[in-house]
Design a protein around this motif. Structure first.
Motif, PDB file in Angstrom:
ATOM      1  N   THR A 109     -49.397  -7.598  67.218  1.00 47.77           N
ATOM      2  CA  THR A 109     -48.604  -6.537  67.120  1.00 47.77           C
ATOM      3  C   THR A 109     -47.056  -6.950  67.727  1.00 47.77           C
ATOM      4  N   TYR A 110     -46.829  -7.581  68.589  1.00 49.38           N
ATOM      5  CA  TYR A 110     -45.378  -7.986  69.012  1.00 49.38           C
ATOM      6  C   TYR A 110     -44.887  -8.984  68.035  1.00 49.38           C
ATOM      7  N   GLY A 111     -45.555  -9.657  67.169  1.00 47.98           N
ATOM      8  CA  GLY A 111     -45.059 -10.598  66.580  1.00 47.98           C
ATOM      9  C   GLY A 111     -44.635  -9.797  65.044  1.00 47.98           C
ATOM     10  N   ILE A 112     -45.464  -9.085  64.787  1.00 48.06           N
ATOM     11  CA  ILE A 112     -45.244  -8.256  63.333  1.00 48.06           C
ATOM     12  C   ILE A 112     -43.858  -7.245  63.935  1.00 48.06           C
ATOM     13  N   VAL A 113     -43.477  -6.769  64.795  1.00 46.82           N
ATOM     14  CA  VAL A 113     -42.451  -6.140  65.274  1.00 46.82           C
ATOM     15  C   VAL A 113     -41.286  -7.029  65.433  1.00 46.82           C
ATOM     16  N   ALA A 114     -41.445  -8.280  65.954  1.00 47.10           N
ATOM     17  CA  ALA A 114     -40.436  -9.218  66.319  1.00 47.10           C
ATOM     18  C   ALA A 114     -39.745  -9.578  64.637  1.00 47.10           C
ATOM     19  N   ILE A 115     -40.918  -9.697  63.766  1.00 46.41           N
ATOM     20  CA  ILE A 115     -40.596 -10.247  62.555  1.00 46.41           C
ATOM     21  C   ILE A 115     -39.541  -9.380  61.756  1.00 46.41           C
ATOM     22  N   HIS A 116     -39.749  -7.957  61.983  1.00 48.38           N
ATOM     23  CA  HIS A 116     -39.400  -6.986  61.104  1.00 48.38           C
ATOM     24  C   HIS A 116     -37.869  -6.772  61.961  1.00 48.38           C
ATOM     25  N   ASP A 117     -37.724  -7.196  62.944  1.00 45.73           N
ATOM     26  CA  ASP A 117     -36.154  -7.117  63.675  1.00 45.73           C
ATOM     27  C   ASP A 117     -35.198  -8.313  63.172  1.00 45.73           C
ATOM     28  N   ILE A 118     -35.722  -9.117  62.304  1.00 46.67           N
ATOM     29  CA  ILE A 118     -34.965 -10.311  62.114  1.00 46.67           C
ATOM     30  C   ILE A 118     -33.801  -9.948  61.188  1.00 46.67           C
ATOM     31  N   PRO A 119     -34.002  -9.168  60.026  1.00 48.55           N
ATOM     32  CA  PRO A 119     -32.682  -8.655  59.253  1.00 48.55           C
ATOM     33  C   PRO A 119     -31.929  -7.758  60.284  1.00 48.55           C
ATOM     34  N   TYR A 120     -32.260  -7.129  61.203  1.00 44.19           N
ATOM     35  CA  TYR A 120     -31.421  -6.292  61.868  1.00 44.19           C
ATOM     36  C   TYR A 120     -30.628  -7.373  62.845  1.00 44.19           C
ATOM     37  N   LYS A 121     -31.214  -8.352  63.411  1.00 43.35           N
ATOM     38  CA  LYS A 121     -30.632  -9.124  64.139  1.00 43.35           C
ATOM     39  C   LYS A 121     -29.333 -10.044  63.189  1.00 43.35           C
ATOM     40  N   ILE A 122     -29.818 -10.188  62.186  1.00 43.85           N
ATOM     41  CA  ILE A 122     -28.720 -10.988  61.451  1.00 43.85           C
ATOM     42  C   ILE A 122     -27.544 -10.121  60.993  1.00 43.85           C
ATOM     43  N   ALA A 123     -27.919  -8.888  60.585  1.00 43.39           N
ATOM     44  CA  ALA A 123     -26.915  -7.775  60.200  1.00 43.39           C
ATOM     45  C   ALA A 123     -25.871  -7.650  61.719  1.00 43.39           C
ATOM     46  N   LYS A 124     -26.618  -7.609  62.730  1.00 45.49           N
ATOM     47  CA  LYS A 124     -25.731  -7.370  63.916  1.00 45.49           C
ATOM     48  C   LYS A 124     -24.750  -8.427  64.171  1.00 45.49           C
ATOM     49  N   ALA A 125     -25.361  -9.847  64.200  1.00 47.01           N
ATOM     50  CA  ALA A 125     -24.546 -10.692  64.405  1.00 47.01           C
ATOM     51  C   ALA A 125     -23.424 -11.049  63.431  1.00 47.01           C
ATOM     52  N   ARG A 126     -23.596 -10.513  62.234  1.00 48.18           N
ATOM     53  CA  ARG A 126     -22.604 -10.528  61.106  1.00 48.18           C
ATOM     54  C   ARG A 126     -21.913  -9.531  61.149  1.00 48.18           C
ATOM     55  N   ASN A 127     -21.894  -8.360  62.124  1.00 48.58           N
ATOM     56  CA  ASN A 127     -21.213  -7.048  62.213  1.00 48.58           C
ATOM     57  C   ASN A 127     -21.241  -6.549  61.024  1.00 48.58           C
ATOM     58  N   HIS A 128     -22.303  -6.591  60.373  1.00 47.91           N
ATOM     59  CA  HIS A 128     -22.747  -5.643  59.217  1.00 47.91           C
ATOM     60  C   HIS A 128     -22.360  -4.320  59.167  1.00 47.91           C
ATOM     61  N   PRO A 129     -21.662  -3.482  58.272  1.00 50.99           N
ATOM     62  CA  PRO A 129     -21.366  -2.141  58.378  1.00 50.99           C
ATOM     63  C   PRO A 129     -22.597  -1.217  58.463  1.00 50.99           C
ATOM     64  N   HIS A 130     -23.599  -1.960  57.629  1.00 52.28           N
ATOM     65  CA  HIS A 130     -24.926  -1.106  57.589  1.00 52.28           C
ATOM     66  C   HIS A 130     -25.986  -1.727  58.309  1.00 52.28           C
ATOM     67  N   ALA A 131     -25.684  -1.996  59.744  1.00 47.59           N
ATOM     68  CA  ALA A 131     -26.832  -2.649  60.404  1.00 47.59           C
ATOM     69  C   ALA A 131     -27.864  -1.469  60.881  1.00 47.59           C
ATOM     70  N   GLN A 132     -27.440  -0.234  61.419  1.00 42.58           N
ATOM     71  CA  GLN A 132     -28.223   0.318  61.627  1.00 42.58           C
ATOM     72  C   GLN A 132     -29.565   0.931  60.470  1.00 42.58           C
ATOM     73  N   ALA A 133     -28.913   1.212  59.281  1.00 42.41           N
ATOM     74  CA  ALA A 133     -29.574   1.314  57.956  1.00 42.41           C
ATOM     75  C   ALA A 133     -30.778   0.175  57.984  1.00 42.41           C
ATOM     76  N   ILE A 134     -30.283  -0.875  58.100  1.00 40.28           N
ATOM     77  CA  ILE A 134     -31.205  -2.213  57.966  1.00 40.28           C
ATOM     78  C   ILE A 134     -32.238  -1.957  59.177  1.00 40.28           C
ATOM     79  N   HIS A 135     -31.742  -1.782  60.298  1.00 36.68           N
ATOM     80  CA  HIS A 135     -32.702  -1.486  61.373  1.00 36.68           C
ATOM     81  C   HIS A 135     -33.736  -0.623  61.190  1.00 36.68           C
TER      82      HIS A 135
END
Length: 109
Positions: free
Chosen positions: A20-46
């Motif tokens: 369960t933790y692994g599935i949730v952590a994997i689904h946060d990878i795009p958000y972490k990428i977006a946050k690191a790149r200062n993506h303007p749509h990071a919250q939508a990706i999350h």
């Protein structure tokens, strides 16, 4: 229940919690990428990452692509369009106005 049964039950719970933790952590990878790149749509990706948990991961690859397609210095286009400071923009406008005035005076003469 004997000790071995309790041990097996503990292992089952551990495996379920880890998955369960692994599935949730994997689904946060795009958000972490977006946050690191200062993506303007990071919250939508999350939010999309959480929605993809309920859509059987159908949109997760699209979120990954969306998060990695943005570059802070170039945006989505891939061209170098770094934002200029307001002072630089004012200087450029002033220079262009002077050049226009110069060209207009040449045309009149």
């Amino acid at each position: 229940m004997d000790g071995l049964s309790w041990f097996a039950l503990a292992i089952i719970f551990f495996v379920i919690l880890t998955l369960t933790y692994g599935i949730v952590a994997i689904h946060d990878i795009p958000y972490k990428i977006a946050k690191a790149r200062n993506h303007p749509h990071a919250q939508a990706i999350h939010t999309g990452g959480w929605v993809s948990l309920f859509t059987l991961h159908a949109i997760w690859p699209l979120l990954w692509i969306w998060a990695t397609a943005y570059d802070p210095s170039q945006g989505y286009s891939g061209s170098d369009n770094r934002a200029e400071s307001p002072a630089e923009k004012k200087r450029e406008v002033k220079r262009l106005k002077a050049r226009i005035a110069e060209l207009e005076s040449e045309i009149k003469t």
